[in-house]
Design a protein around this motif. Structure first.
Motif, PDB file in Angstrom:
ATOM      1  N   VAL A 102       0.314  15.149   0.198  1.00  0.00           N
ATOM      2  CA  VAL A 102      -0.528  14.139   0.778  1.00  0.00           C
ATOM      3  C   VAL A 102      -0.505  13.849   2.148  1.00  0.00           C
ATOM      4  CG1 VAL A 102       1.322  12.225   0.464  1.00  0.00           C
ATOM      5  CG2 VAL A 102      -0.964  11.694   0.105  1.00  0.00           C
ATOM      6  N   GLY A 103       0.613  14.459   2.811  1.00  0.00           N
ATOM      7  CA  GLY A 103       0.478  14.039   4.263  1.00  0.00           C
ATOM      8  C   GLY A 103      -0.636  14.850   5.055  1.00  0.00           C
ATOM      9  N   VAL A 104      -0.816  15.969   4.267  1.00  0.00           N
ATOM     10  CA  VAL A 104      -1.867  16.957   4.743  1.00  0.00           C
ATOM     11  C   VAL A 104      -3.268  16.451   4.251  1.00  0.00           C
ATOM     12  CG1 VAL A 104      -2.826  19.415   4.536  1.00  0.00           C
ATOM     13  CG2 VAL A 104      -0.274  18.852   4.738  1.00  0.00           C
ATOM     14  N   LEU A 105      -3.351  15.983   3.205  1.00  0.00           N
ATOM     15  CA  LEU A 105      -4.681  15.593   2.624  1.00  0.00           C
ATOM     16  C   LEU A 105      -5.073  14.123   3.092  1.00  0.00           C
ATOM     17  CD1 LEU A 105      -4.287  16.968  -0.988  1.00  0.00           C
ATOM     18  CD2 LEU A 105      -5.630  17.668   0.664  1.00  0.00           C
ATOM     19  N   LEU A 106      -4.364  13.194   3.231  1.00  0.00           N
ATOM     20  CA  LEU A 106      -4.790  11.903   3.510  1.00  0.00           C
ATOM     21  C   LEU A 106      -3.998  11.483   4.723  1.00  0.00           C
ATOM     22  CD1 LEU A 106      -5.021  10.848  -0.068  1.00  0.00           C
ATOM     23  CD2 LEU A 106      -6.907  10.706   1.445  1.00  0.00           C
ATOM     24  N   ALA A 107      -4.761  11.519   5.771  1.00  0.00           N
ATOM     25  CA  ALA A 107      -3.882  10.988   7.164  1.00  0.00           C
ATOM     26  C   ALA A 107      -4.345   9.616   7.517  1.00  0.00           C
ATOM     27  CB  ALA A 107      -4.103  11.861   8.039  1.00  0.00           C
ATOM     28  N   ALA A 108      -3.825   9.276   8.543  1.00  0.00           N
ATOM     29  CA  ALA A 108      -4.296   7.772   8.745  1.00  0.00           C
ATOM     30  C   ALA A 108      -5.578   7.970   9.762  1.00  0.00           C
ATOM     31  CB  ALA A 108      -3.037   7.354   9.938  1.00  0.00           C
ATOM     32  N   SER A 109      -6.235   6.664   9.677  1.00  0.00           N
ATOM     33  CA  SER A 109      -7.468   6.566  10.373  1.00  0.00           C
ATOM     34  C   SER A 109      -7.352   6.550  11.893  1.00  0.00           C
ATOM     35  CB  SER A 109      -8.220   5.229   9.993  1.00  0.00           C
ATOM     36  OG  SER A 109      -8.438   5.250   8.739  1.00  0.00           O
ATOM     37  N   LEU A 110      -8.088   7.207  12.691  1.00  0.00           N
ATOM     38  CA  LEU A 110      -8.374   7.459  14.022  1.00  0.00           C
ATOM     39  C   LEU A 110      -9.152   6.262  14.670  1.00  0.00           C
ATOM     40  CD1 LEU A 110      -8.950  11.073  14.074  1.00  0.00           C
ATOM     41  CD2 LEU A 110      -6.685   9.890  13.847  1.00  0.00           C
ATOM     42  N   SER A 111      -8.716   5.930  15.873  1.00  0.00           N
ATOM     43  CA  SER A 111      -9.508   4.984  16.690  1.00  0.00           C
ATOM     44  C   SER A 111     -10.686   5.750  17.285  1.00  0.00           C
ATOM     45  CB  SER A 111      -8.619   4.458  17.828  1.00  0.00           C
ATOM     46  OG  SER A 111      -8.203   5.758  18.661  1.00  0.00           O
ATOM     47  N   ALA A 112     -11.713   5.052  17.432  1.00  0.00           N
ATOM     48  CA  ALA A 112     -13.015   5.555  17.952  1.00  0.00           C
ATOM     49  C   ALA A 112     -12.746   6.013  19.186  1.00  0.00           C
ATOM     50  CB  ALA A 112     -14.221   4.362  17.892  1.00  0.00           C
ATOM     51  N   LEU A 134     -11.326   1.134  -6.267  1.00  0.00           N
ATOM     52  CA  LEU A 134     -11.022   0.425  -5.216  1.00  0.00           C
ATOM     53  C   LEU A 134     -10.635   1.388  -3.918  1.00  0.00           C
ATOM     54  CD1 LEU A 134     -11.120  -2.052  -3.719  1.00  0.00           C
ATOM     55  CD2 LEU A 134      -8.733  -2.677  -4.313  1.00  0.00           C
ATOM     56  N   MET A 135      -9.751   2.242  -4.137  1.00  0.00           N
ATOM     57  CA  MET A 135      -9.164   3.070  -3.267  1.00  0.00           C
ATOM     58  C   MET A 135     -10.307   3.935  -2.405  1.00  0.00           C
ATOM     59  SD  MET A 135      -5.379   4.321  -4.575  1.00  0.00           S
ATOM     60  CE  MET A 135      -4.145   2.954  -4.951  1.00  0.00           C
ATOM     61  N   ASN A 136     -10.936   4.624  -3.438  1.00  0.00           N
ATOM     62  CA  ASN A 136     -12.217   5.411  -3.213  1.00  0.00           C
ATOM     63  C   ASN A 136     -13.167   4.695  -2.279  1.00  0.00           C
ATOM     64  OD1 ASN A 136     -13.836   7.683  -2.867  1.00  0.00           O
ATOM     65  ND2 ASN A 136     -14.788   7.342  -4.825  1.00  0.00           N
ATOM     66  N   GLU A 137     -13.640   3.410  -2.596  1.00  0.00           N
ATOM     67  CA  GLU A 137     -14.381   2.675  -2.013  1.00  0.00           C
ATOM     68  C   GLU A 137     -13.809   2.157  -0.572  1.00  0.00           C
ATOM     69  OE1 GLU A 137     -15.357  -0.602  -4.358  1.00  0.00           O
ATOM     70  OE2 GLU A 137     -16.625   0.480  -5.685  1.00  0.00           O
ATOM     71  N   LYS A 138     -12.617   1.576  -0.658  1.00  0.00           N
ATOM     72  CA  LYS A 138     -11.994   0.772   0.482  1.00  0.00           C
ATOM     73  C   LYS A 138     -11.508   1.871   1.588  1.00  0.00           C
ATOM     74  CE  LYS A 138      -8.422  -2.740   1.735  1.00  0.00           C
ATOM     75  NZ  LYS A 138      -7.478  -3.435   0.956  1.00  0.00           N
ATOM     76  N   TYR A 139     -10.878   3.093   1.351  1.00  0.00           N
ATOM     77  CA  TYR A 139     -10.323   3.995   2.000  1.00  0.00           C
ATOM     78  C   TYR A 139     -11.187   5.396   2.210  1.00  0.00           C
ATOM     79  CZ  TYR A 139      -6.359   0.926   1.378  1.00  0.00           C
ATOM     80  OH  TYR A 139      -5.460  -0.137   1.042  1.00  0.00           O
ATOM     81  N   MET A 164       0.314   4.913   4.397  1.00  0.00           N
ATOM     82  CA  MET A 164       0.887   4.133   3.231  1.00  0.00           C
ATOM     83  C   MET A 164       0.082   3.464   2.498  1.00  0.00           C
ATOM     84  SD  MET A 164       4.008   5.112   2.772  1.00  0.00           S
ATOM     85  CE  MET A 164       4.533   6.584   3.451  1.00  0.00           C
ATOM     86  N   ARG A 165      -1.461   3.398   3.087  1.00  0.00           N
ATOM     87  CA  ARG A 165      -2.292   2.634   2.242  1.00  0.00           C
ATOM     88  C   ARG A 165      -2.463   2.729   0.892  1.00  0.00           C
ATOM     89  NH1 ARG A 165      -7.370   4.127   5.440  1.00  0.00           N
ATOM     90  NH2 ARG A 165      -6.747   6.209   5.008  1.00  0.00           N
ATOM     91  N   HIS A 166      -2.716   3.804   0.405  1.00  0.00           N
ATOM     92  CA  HIS A 166      -2.772   4.100  -1.150  1.00  0.00           C
ATOM     93  C   HIS A 166      -1.628   3.922  -1.949  1.00  0.00           C
ATOM     94  CE1 HIS A 166      -5.510   6.737   1.269  1.00  0.00           C
ATOM     95  NE2 HIS A 166      -6.322   6.640   0.159  1.00  0.00           N
ATOM     96  N   LEU A 167      -0.338   4.310  -1.483  1.00  0.00           N
ATOM     97  CA  LEU A 167       0.824   3.878  -2.021  1.00  0.00           C
ATOM     98  C   LEU A 167       1.013   2.233  -2.086  1.00  0.00           C
ATOM     99  CD1 LEU A 167       3.525   6.788  -1.080  1.00  0.00           C
ATOM    100  CD2 LEU A 167       2.174   6.574  -3.200  1.00  0.00           C
ATOM    101  N   THR A 168       0.698   1.715  -0.909  1.00  0.00           N
ATOM    102  CA  THR A 168       1.097   0.176  -1.082  1.00  0.00           C
ATOM    103  C   THR A 168       0.427  -0.525  -1.809  1.00  0.00           C
ATOM    104  OG1 THR A 168       1.722   0.521   1.461  1.00  0.00           O
ATOM    105  CG2 THR A 168       1.075  -1.733   0.583  1.00  0.00           C
ATOM    106  N   LEU A 169      -1.155  -0.047  -1.888  1.00  0.00           N
ATOM    107  CA  LEU A 169      -1.871  -0.693  -2.964  1.00  0.00           C
ATOM    108  C   LEU A 169      -1.480  -0.428  -4.361  1.00  0.00           C
ATOM    109  CD1 LEU A 169      -4.433  -2.614  -2.933  1.00  0.00           C
ATOM    110  CD2 LEU A 169      -5.829  -0.434  -3.275  1.00  0.00           C
ATOM    111  N   TYR A 170      -1.002   0.673  -4.615  1.00  0.00           N
ATOM    112  CA  TYR A 170      -0.528   0.890  -6.214  1.00  0.00           C
ATOM    113  C   TYR A 170       0.728   0.219  -6.121  1.00  0.00           C
ATOM    114  CZ  TYR A 170       0.673   4.192 -10.162  1.00  0.00           C
ATOM    115  OH  TYR A 170       0.753   4.660 -11.389  1.00  0.00           O
ATOM    116  N   GLN A 171       1.642   0.023  -5.203  1.00  0.00           N
ATOM    117  CA  GLN A 171       2.679  -0.693  -5.259  1.00  0.00           C
ATOM    118  C   GLN A 171       2.732  -1.986  -5.654  1.00  0.00           C
ATOM    119  OE1 GLN A 171       5.074  -1.345  -1.508  1.00  0.00           O
ATOM    120  NE2 GLN A 171       7.000  -1.025  -2.509  1.00  0.00           N
ATOM    121  N   GLU A 172       1.589  -2.642  -5.190  1.00  0.00           N
ATOM    122  CA  GLU A 172       1.192  -3.942  -5.460  1.00  0.00           C
ATOM    123  C   GLU A 172       0.828  -4.113  -6.874  1.00  0.00           C
ATOM    124  OE1 GLU A 172      -1.754  -5.052  -2.288  1.00  0.00           O
ATOM    125  OE2 GLU A 172      -0.403  -4.951  -0.493  1.00  0.00           O
ATOM    126  N   ALA A 173       0.126  -3.348  -7.348  1.00  0.00           N
ATOM    127  CA  ALA A 173      -0.233  -3.440  -8.885  1.00  0.00           C
ATOM    128  C   ALA A 173       0.957  -3.060  -9.775  1.00  0.00           C
ATOM    129  CB  ALA A 173      -1.332  -2.371  -9.032  1.00  0.00           C
TER     130      ALA A 173
END
Length: 606
Positions: free
Chosen positions: A14-24, A354-359, A428-437
């Motif tokens: 997942v570290g390869v497939l989904l990385a943190a967003s970049l600054s503009a 929600l993850m697909n829309e939000k992230y 950690m965005r996706h994992l954190t959202l899943y963790q909360e649920a």
């Protein structure tokens, strides 16, 4: 990549497939523009091929391509080994495919074999014995003749119990040791009938026995002084880069199949684990092409000045690459995951929409299949595409015997329901959202971050609860290594969840003796239906296109990528440095003028 005919999937974390967003970043400095013109070189008027070149041409390749220049690509984090056979990873597999080749490969656009190291072959009447004749022109990079003994040595190395080659042992274990019929002819006999036997046998590679015979194969990691393919490692700086140099005297140029291919004099892969830094390196011109795997980066950070002016190209590539799946693998060896109601509940608790829309800006389709490319619109019509449903999840967990304890968290037989995710990702965005649920449902959740090497060992040892994993696919799908009960407890197995199911095993067995591809795919659809019933993964999402940035100085095949390939299989093989485009790009950058924009999308056309 020539190894794509093998049955093993490509593991991507997942570290390869989904990385943190970049600054503009909204522009480039003059220093960046100067750096971006590094690719311009003088090239010869045409590529010179041997006069005796023979055989068919690769329909993907452009035979007018000119061999010259260099290209700099991103190599992700440096793997613990370039030796893909003892440490299988996508980067090393791509690297090895440029240095070692199989006897026979799957044609690039058709479902038939094409000779690579072998120039002809025979299959016995019972489809059990396969005889291959090595092209007499085939030589190692040191000039030594490649022989049948080198191919037999490959089998011996892979099957040696002390060598860490478990993924490759699975396929070769179906065969007796190859027999040398003469110096250039080898035969190999299968123990049982299996449709994949020919392709497994065809995938045999030659190893340089005269160089490696006294070495520990597990210690051959970064140095490959003698190779068979068009490139060899010419420079390596640990954690910085590896550079390949083209062998102009490669024996393979005697084959028309290689005309218009392997055009770069040098290919440099720069190691950077951080995708933010990799994108910035591309913008500065320190990388020539950069594939984007993160939708937020694609949407927010790729319309910088160079793209708007046409100096850099931003494209989505739609081709026919087989589509794999990704999801949260549940370790079925552990009691907490053995009840299918629990596994279904965990699927209901992931808010994928929600993850697909939000992230991910709705760039992905939600999975309800382990073989999405076998179904129209990538959707299994018999399978539930789990919506987020807290009530349905709680009901299933209650049916499985979980009840709220004193603090409101779920328990069974006095033991709390606890889950630990292992990850090497920084995002950690996706994992954190899943963790909360999960916590709202009464499940205690923790996330354990670790290095990639530690994570790999944990997976090899089956020491985990849940892990986000993505699997590639292949044109010829053999489900045995991924789903057979016999592989469930092997160290380093592709059957990561440890699935053991009698119905799955029966379908795996049934497809072994089916030689008709269409009928085999019907069996795989039935297998897919069973997998969606027993839910070994919390399925997530997938994408049916590729995203790429590249500086507009390269010659490209008609469809940019190969019909069934991605960037790592297409760019080093089919692209070339164009003098005309380089000169126009350099002139535009010096004057600040724009170039004509390339198409934003490329759809594969025959």
């Amino acid at each position: 990549m020539k190894f794509s005919v093998k049955a093993c999937f490509v593991l991507l974390t997942v570290g390869v497939l989904l990385a943190a967003s970049l600054s503009a970043c909204n522009g480039e400095s003059s220093k960046d523009k100067k750096s971006a013109s590094k690719g311009a070189v003088n090239c010869p008027a045409s590529t010179v091929y041997p006069a005796d070149a023979d055989g068919e041409f690769d329909p993907i390749a452009d035979t007018s391509a000119v061999a010259c220049g260099s290209i700099r690509l991103w190599g992700s984090a440096m793997p613990k080994s370039f030796n893909m056979w003892e440490d299988y990873n996508s980067f090393s597999a791509g690297l090895m495919s440029l240095m070692f080749e199989p006897l026979v490969s799957l044609h690039t656009t058709e479902e038939r074999p094409v000779g690579i190291l072998a120039d002809k072959w025979e299959i016995s009447a019972d489809s059990m014995t396969f005889t291959f004749h090595i092209d007499p022109r085939a030589k190692w990079s040191d000039g030594v003749q490649i022989t049948a003994e080198d191919v037999q040595y490959y089998y011996d190395v892979i099957m040696d119990p002390k060598n860490l080659t478990p993924i490759f042992k699975v396929g070769l274990s179906r065969f007796e040791r190859p027999k040398i019929l003469d110096s250039l002819t080898i035969s190999i006999t299968a123990k049982d009938v299996h449709w994949a036997n020919f392709w497994e046998a065809a995938g045999l590679v030659a190893f340089p026995k005269h160089v490696w015979k006294d070495q520990d194969f597990n210690q051959i990691r970064y140095k490959f002084p003698v190779v068979e393919g068009p490139y060899k490692i010419s420079e390596f700086r640990e954690d910085r880069y590896v550079e390949l140099s083209r062998n102009p005297n490669w024996w393979g140029f005697h084959k028309n199949w290689n005309r218009g291919k392997y055009n770069f004099e040098k290919i440099r892969y720069r190691f950077m684990e951080d995708r933010t830094k990799a994108l910035e390196a591309f913008k500065k011109g320190d990388l020539d092409a950069y594939a984007i795997y993160t939708s937020s980066i694609w949407i927010k950070q790729t319309d910088f000045d160079a793209v708007q002016k046409g100096w850099a190209v931003k494209q989505r590539i739609f081709n026919r690459e087989p589509i794999g799946f990704q999801g949260m693998a549940m370790n079925l060896r552990r009691d907490k995951f053995k009840d299918v109601r629990v596994r279904k509940a965990l699927s209901y608790l992931m808010d994928r929409k929600l993850m697909n829309e939000k992230y991910m800006y709705n760039q992905y389709f939600l999975l309800n299949s382990y073989y999405p490319d076998l179904w129209e619109n990538h959707e299994n019509p018999t399978s539930l595409n789990y919506p987020f449903d807290m009530d349905a999840a709680r009901k299933l967990l209650a049916e499985a015997g979980y009840v709220p304890g004193e603090k409101g968290m779920l328990e069974k037989d006095g033991k709390p329901f606890e889950i630990t995710f292992i990850t090497a990702s920084e995002d950690m965005r996706h994992l954190t959202l899943y963790q909360e649920a999960l916590k709202k449902a009464g499940i205690q959740v923790s996330i354990e971050q670790m290095s990639q090497s530690t994570l790999r060992k944990r997976l090899d040892d089956a020491d985990f609860d849940m892990y986000w994993i993505a699997w590639g696919s292949s044109r010829l799908k053999d489900p045995e290594a991924s789903w057979s009960s016999e592989t469930a407890n092997d160290p380093g197995t592709n059957n990561v969840t440890g699935l053991q199911d009698a119905v799955v095993d029966s379908l795996v067995k049934l497809q072994k003796t089916e030689f008709d591809l269409a009928k085999r795919n019907e069996i795989l659809r039935a297998l897919d239906k069973r997998l969606t019933e027993i839910v070994p993964y919390v399925l997530m999402w997938q994408c049916d296109f590729h995203r790429i940035l590249y500086w507009n100085r390269f010659g490209l095949p008609k469809n940019v990528y190969a019909k069934f390939g991605r960037e790592d299989e297409s760019i080093p093989v089919y692209w070339w440095l164009s003098i005309d485009k380089s000169q126009k790009l350099d002139a535009a950058m010096q004057s600040g003028k724009s170039l004509t924009l390339e198409p934003a999308e490329v759809h594969y056309a025959e």
